[in-house]
Write a protein that holds these residues in place. Structure first.
Motif, PDB file in Angstrom:
ATOM      1  N   PRO A  90      -2.620   8.560  11.779  1.00  0.00           N
ATOM      2  CA  PRO A  90      -2.904   8.086  10.314  1.00  0.00           C
ATOM      3  C   PRO A  90      -2.077   6.883  10.067  1.00  0.00           C
TER       4      PRO A  90
ATOM      5  N   ILE B 157       6.627   9.923   0.135  1.00  0.00           N
ATOM      6  CA  ILE B 157       5.463   8.638  -0.019  1.00  0.00           C
ATOM      7  C   ILE B 157       5.692   7.638   1.149  1.00  0.00           C
TER       8      ILE B 157
ATOM      9  N   HIS C  50      -2.490  14.875   6.998  1.00  0.00           N
ATOM     10  CA  HIS C  50      -2.119  13.728   7.716  1.00  0.00           C
ATOM     11  C   HIS C  50      -1.042  14.092   8.685  1.00  0.00           C
TER      12      HIS C  50
ATOM     13  N   ALA D 206      -3.473  -2.198   6.016  1.00  0.00           N
ATOM     14  CA  ALA D 206      -2.666  -3.104   5.212  1.00  0.00           C
ATOM     15  C   ALA D 206      -2.559  -4.469   5.472  1.00  0.00           C
TER      16      ALA D 206
ATOM     17  N   TRP E 105      -3.254   3.309   8.695  1.00  0.00           N
ATOM     18  CA  TRP E 105      -2.829   2.533   7.449  1.00  0.00           C
ATOM     19  C   TRP E 105      -2.149   1.260   7.505  1.00  0.00           C
TER      20      TRP E 105
ATOM     21  N   MET F  60       0.919  -1.307  -0.037  1.00  0.00           N
ATOM     22  CA  MET F  60       0.010  -0.138  -0.069  1.00  0.00           C
ATOM     23  C   MET F  60       0.839   1.098   0.026  1.00  0.00           C
ATOM     24  N   CYS F  61       0.595   2.245  -1.147  1.00  0.00           N
ATOM     25  CA  CYS F  61       1.349   3.379  -0.950  1.00  0.00           C
ATOM     26  C   CYS F  61       0.405   4.528  -0.710  1.00  0.00           C
ATOM     27  N   GLN F  62       0.887   5.600   0.164  1.00  0.00           N
ATOM     28  CA  GLN F  62       0.179   6.559   0.420  1.00  0.00           C
ATOM     29  C   GLN F  62       0.852   8.068   0.532  1.00  0.00           C
ATOM     30  N   ALA F  63       0.717   8.936  -0.246  1.00  0.00           N
ATOM     31  CA  ALA F  63       1.218  10.391  -0.139  1.00  0.00           C
ATOM     32  C   ALA F  63       0.838  10.923   1.117  1.00  0.00           C
ATOM     33  N   VAL F  64       1.840  11.493   1.678  1.00  0.00           N
ATOM     34  CA  VAL F  64       1.524  12.292   2.937  1.00  0.00           C
ATOM     35  C   VAL F  64       1.280  13.780   2.482  1.00  0.00           C
TER      36      VAL F  64
ATOM     37  N   SER G  42       5.234   3.717   1.974  1.00  0.00           N
ATOM     38  CA  SER G  42       5.121   2.587   1.537  1.00  0.00           C
ATOM     39  C   SER G  42       4.948   1.343   2.658  1.00  0.00           C
TER      40      SER G  42
END
Length: 305
Positions: free
Chosen positions: A30, A70, A19, A38, A34, A11-15, A72
């Motif tokens: 947050p 980012i 957040h 995941a 996540w 799972m990838c998420q931009a900060v 991961s």
């Protein structure tokens, strides 16, 4: 380099600014949500049924992520037991400008398969494809043994302490009372806070715990605390949409540049709320540090319980 486990999830998420905390760094709340999401996806990919969070091993945070970077999160099932499984979680942060990647945290979570109906789900063995898979599979049984022993030792210590009634007293003149660090917060579990089978989402509860613990620590350091670890996080029972969750946090002790905050979570449905009959669903111990405007670690005062 080599095959990826079929039970792995990435799972990838931009900060984003939403957040981040007051210092522009990714908030622990947050991130914990996540991580749990995941890990749950990996558990359910293996089990083929819904899974619930049973516990998280001690989580250490090594690196902070900032807005624009980012995150991961790579998770995979290391070993399946009869109805539970261990999921490994690796969190890294990537700077899109320099293309450098650093480890934020490596953690292990236990998930329990939730059967459909009255029967039990017997989990299939994990397919091991690499040397790393074989190593983690072997270590998982040892971590499980330590996990179970850790709880038993802790409970024994608590029982002995209660029998003896020998409570610690601090004789230092400048010691600060922990009374003003007590923080209580009440949350109503709404549908957005629940997972796909109606239980309060474990990651959301962790995020709420982090918030109330951070407020408690801030009352002692008078700064914005930085979460360094979450210890002994275990679910003792479920909570559901409509429950009221009461969070109680207080500073337990300080250790020069760090502080431990204990958090207890109790759940009430409507009837229990009226009768004041709480269900203890979770406890954990969170360790924080704090820095000044120059980035230097702050020293915490000695405390008296």
């Amino acid at each position: 380099a080599g095959k990826r486990s079929p039970m792995a999830v990435c799972m990838c998420q931009a900060v984003l600014p939403a957040h981040a905390g007051p210092r522009g760094q990714l908030g622990a709340g947050p991130l914990l949500r996540w991580m749990d999401a995941a890990a749950c996806l990996a558990a359910e990919k293996h089990a083929g049924v819904s899974c619930v969070t049973a516990s998280m091993d001690d989580i250490r945070f090594e690196e902070a992520a900032r807005v624009g970077q980012i995150i991961s999160i790579r998770t995979k099932v290391n070993r399946a037991f009869k109805t539970s499984m261990e999921v490994g979680i690796k969190v890294t942060v990537q700077d899109v400008l320099t293309n450098t990647e650093k480890i934020v945290s490596v953690a292990y979570a236990t998930y329990v398969a939730k059967p459909v109906g009255a029967g039990e789900v017997e989990l299939k063995p994990v397919e091991l494809l690499s040397a790393e898979d074989h190593l983690e599979h072997s270590l998982a049984i040892e971590r499980r043994r330590i996990r179970l022993g850790y709880v038993q030792v802790f409970q024994k210590l608590m029982q002995e302490s209660n029998k003896e009634g020998d409570f610690y007293t601090c004789e230092e003149k400048d010691a600060v009372s922990t009374e003003h660090t007590h923080v209580q917060s009440t949350e109503l579990v709404l549908p957005p806070h629940a997972n796909h089978h109606g239980n309060a989402f474990g990651g959301q509860i962790m995020a709420w715990m982090q918030t109330v613990a951070s407020i408690s620590a801030s009352r002692l350091c008078r700064s914005h605390p930085i979460l360094k670890s979450v210890n002994m996080f275990k679910f003792w029972g479920p909570s559901f949409v409509g429950d009221r969750l009461v969070f109680n946090a207080i500073v337990n002790n300080t250790f020069h540049n760090s502080v431990e905050v204990g958090v207890r979570v109790e759940a009430y449905n409507c009837e229990e709320w009226i009768k004041d009959q709480p269900r203890h669903i979770n406890s954990a111990f969170l360790t924080f540090s704090a820095v000044n405007d120059k980035g230097e670690l702050l020293t915490f005062p000695r405390v008296k319980p």
